[in-house]
Design an enzyme around this catalytic site. Structure first.
Site, PDB file in Angstrom:
ATOM      1  CG  ASP A  32      92.062  61.049  23.132  1.00 53.73           C
ATOM      2  OD1 ASP A  32      91.986  61.958  23.984  1.00 53.73           O
ATOM      3  OD2 ASP A  32      91.154  60.822  22.318  1.00 53.73           O
ATOM      4  CG  HIS A  41      92.009  64.696  27.513  1.00 56.53           C
ATOM      5  ND1 HIS A  41      91.552  65.902  27.010  1.00 56.53           N
ATOM      6  CD2 HIS A  41      92.067  63.848  26.461  1.00 56.53           C
ATOM      7  CE1 HIS A  41      91.333  65.770  25.703  1.00 56.53           C
ATOM      8  NE2 HIS A  41      91.640  64.535  25.342  1.00 56.53           N
ATOM      9  CG  LEU A  42      97.403  65.966  32.470  1.00 56.11           C
ATOM     10  CD1 LEU A  42      98.621  66.854  32.674  1.00 56.11           C
ATOM     11  CD2 LEU A  42      97.658  64.573  33.031  1.00 56.11           C
ATOM     12  CG  HIS A  93      91.828  61.636  18.196  1.00 58.83           C
ATOM     13  ND1 HIS A  93      91.091  62.276  17.246  1.00 58.83           N
ATOM     14  CD2 HIS A  93      91.608  62.311  19.358  1.00 58.83           C
ATOM     15  CE1 HIS A  93      90.447  63.276  17.805  1.00 58.83           C
ATOM     16  NE2 HIS A  93      90.740  63.325  19.068  1.00 58.83           N
ATOM     17  CG  HIS A  98      85.559  60.318  31.239  1.00 58.78           C
ATOM     18  ND1 HIS A  98      85.395  61.688  31.203  1.00 58.78           N
ATOM     19  CD2 HIS A  98      85.801  59.942  29.963  1.00 58.78           C
ATOM     20  CE1 HIS A  98      85.542  62.121  29.948  1.00 58.78           C
ATOM     21  NE2 HIS A  98      85.803  61.081  29.178  1.00 58.78           N
TER      22      HIS A  98
END
Ligand code: DOR
Ligand code: ZN
Length: 441
Positions: free
Chosen positions: A300, A55-56, A227, A304
């Site tokens: 994954d 997640h970029l 996952h 955040h």
């Protein structure tokens, strides 16, 4: 520019030298004249790692991560390619957004950034996105996922599987029945009962996997399970593969190492979706990865921002950083105990994810003529994870303070050093003459 990688151990084998020239492996064994030398001092040489699940956060949450900062973390972690998940804002559900992410990856130049397209418009699970337009775009999308959300409507999932068949695509499913996980905070089990947190039952994952392998078999298409987190999921995938169906699966480093007991102190750094499970599940995941039921490790990597993570458990967003710790955790959980050898590590972290995602230039055998997408690992040195020392814009690693085996000595993308000795090597640094000056060997 020719580069000599001296004293390397390909797949942990005998000491030798590799010459890299013009972006490819030009020679193996005694070198002639070269422009530059990197003495690997016995480090293990593997094909550059490939992450199927990153997640970029760009576009939309550039305060948590950008394509550039995530790419830096990837290069430092030994990766030469990452697949960027589409749960951005706006979602990567159109040719325009996937092309934007692809361009940002090219601009950073540290890893190949391959966008994953959303399966449904806005990842809302209602209507198929323009899968064909994303496939035909400059980003050449082959993997589609609504990750973060499950494609829970079976009819829509069936259509998506049928649609991607036309261009050899694959649907990567975040397997989570949404009705069975309403309000869920952690694994449903003894620990959730003790802590008084709403449970995310194993059956919410397993029921979707059971359904999806049957759907994929029914329409003769490819399914990839993101996952995998439970022992039951491993069994289902083993069964589906025994039928010869085109099913692949990934496991994260955190599900290979951590259990739901980590939630004991209510520290939301351990909140993740799917949740950390039990030691029985961890053992089954390790066995499944060892025997090939689970094809690959995917991080994954889920950065955040502090305000979204360092809050009370119930309000915190799920997800953990992963790119800079993945290889060390696979070394600790799989290599050191003898479940995988170095070839196995290369297979699960490079060859298989490149094959599943359709990236021809990555995950290649270490042989003359192959693109020089490479990582050098020192298996004997240990390091301690310091959140502030990571390249990600976020700090939410569950491994802070942990001592881990294995350091990335250098990462090379098409023959160019992208990371070395724990620092990113950008274009400017390259032009400013690398410290090991030109030599002849
Ligand atoms: O923990 C997770 N974080 N699981 C997901 O499926 C999505 C991811 C995110 O985007 O933060
Ligand atoms: Zn997911």
């Amino acid at each position: 520019m020719s580069l000599l990688l001296a004293n390397v151990r390909p797949y942990g084998g005998e000491l030798t030298d590799f010459v890299v020239d013009d972006g490819v492996i030009a020679k193996i064994g005694a070198a002639g004249r070269v422009d530059e030398l990197l003495d690997a001092q016995g480090a293990v040489l593997l094909p550059g790692l490939v992450d199927l699940h990153t997640h970029l956060r760009e576009p939309g949450r550039e305060d948590a991560e950008t394509v550039a900062t995530g790419s830096a973390a990837a290069a430092l972690g030994g990766y030469t390619a990452v697949f960027a998940m589409p749960n951005t804002d706006p979602a990567a559900d159109s040719a325009g957004v996937v092309e934007q992410v692809h361009r940002l990856g090219q601009a950073s130049g540290l890893v190949d950034v391959q966008p994953i397209g959303a399966v449904t418009v806005g990842r809302a699970g209602q209507q198929l996105a323009e899968l064909g337009a994303m496939a035909d775009s400059a980003a050449r999308v082959r993997v589609f996922s609504d990750d973060g959300a499950c494609v829970s409507d079976p009819a829509l999932m069936r259509r998506a599987l049928e649609y991607v068949k036309a261009f050899g695509g694959v649907i990567a499913q975040h397997a989570e029945d949404p009705r069975l996980t309403v309000g869920a905070q952690m694994n449903e089990g003894n620990v959730s009962g003790r802590l008084g947190l709403a449970g995310w039952p194993a059956v919410a994952e397993e029921s979707i996997i059971a359904r999806d392998v049957l759907l994929a078999a029914h329409v003769g298409s490819r399914l990839h399970v993101c996952h995998v987190s439970t022992a039951g999921s491993v069994e289902l995938i083993r069964w589906a593969k025994s039928k010869g169906w085109a099913i692949t699966a990934e496991v994260t480093p955190h599900h290979l190492l951590l259990t739901d007991e980590c939630a004991d102190g209510y520290d939301p750094v351990f909140k993740v979706n799917p949740p950390l499970r039990t030691q029985t599940d961890v053992d089954a995941l390790r066995a499944g990865l060892a025997d090939g039921t689970i094809d690959c490790v995917a991080t994954d990597h889920a950065p955040h921002a502090v305000e979204d993570k360092e809050t009370e458990w119930g309000a915190a967003l799920p997800g953990m950083l992963g790119l800079q710790t993945a290889l060390s955790i696979v070394i600790e959980t799989m290599l050191v105990p003898g479940r995988l050898d170095w070839r196995g590590v290369a297979e699960r972290m490079s060859v298989a994810p490149a094959r599943i995602g359709g990236l021809a230039g990555h995950g290649r055998e270490l042989e003359v003529g192959a693109p020089a997408n490479l990582v050098l690992v020192d298996p004997d040195s240990r390091w301690t994870v310091s959140p502030a020392g990571l390249a990600s814009r976020s700090r939410n690693t569950p491994f802070a303070g942990r001592s881990l085996p294995g350091r990335v000595v250098a990462t090379l993308l098409r023959g160019r050093i992208t990371a070395r000795g724990g620092a990113v090597v950008g274009d400017a640094a390259l032009e400013g003459a690398e410290s090991d000056a030109a030599v002849s060997a």
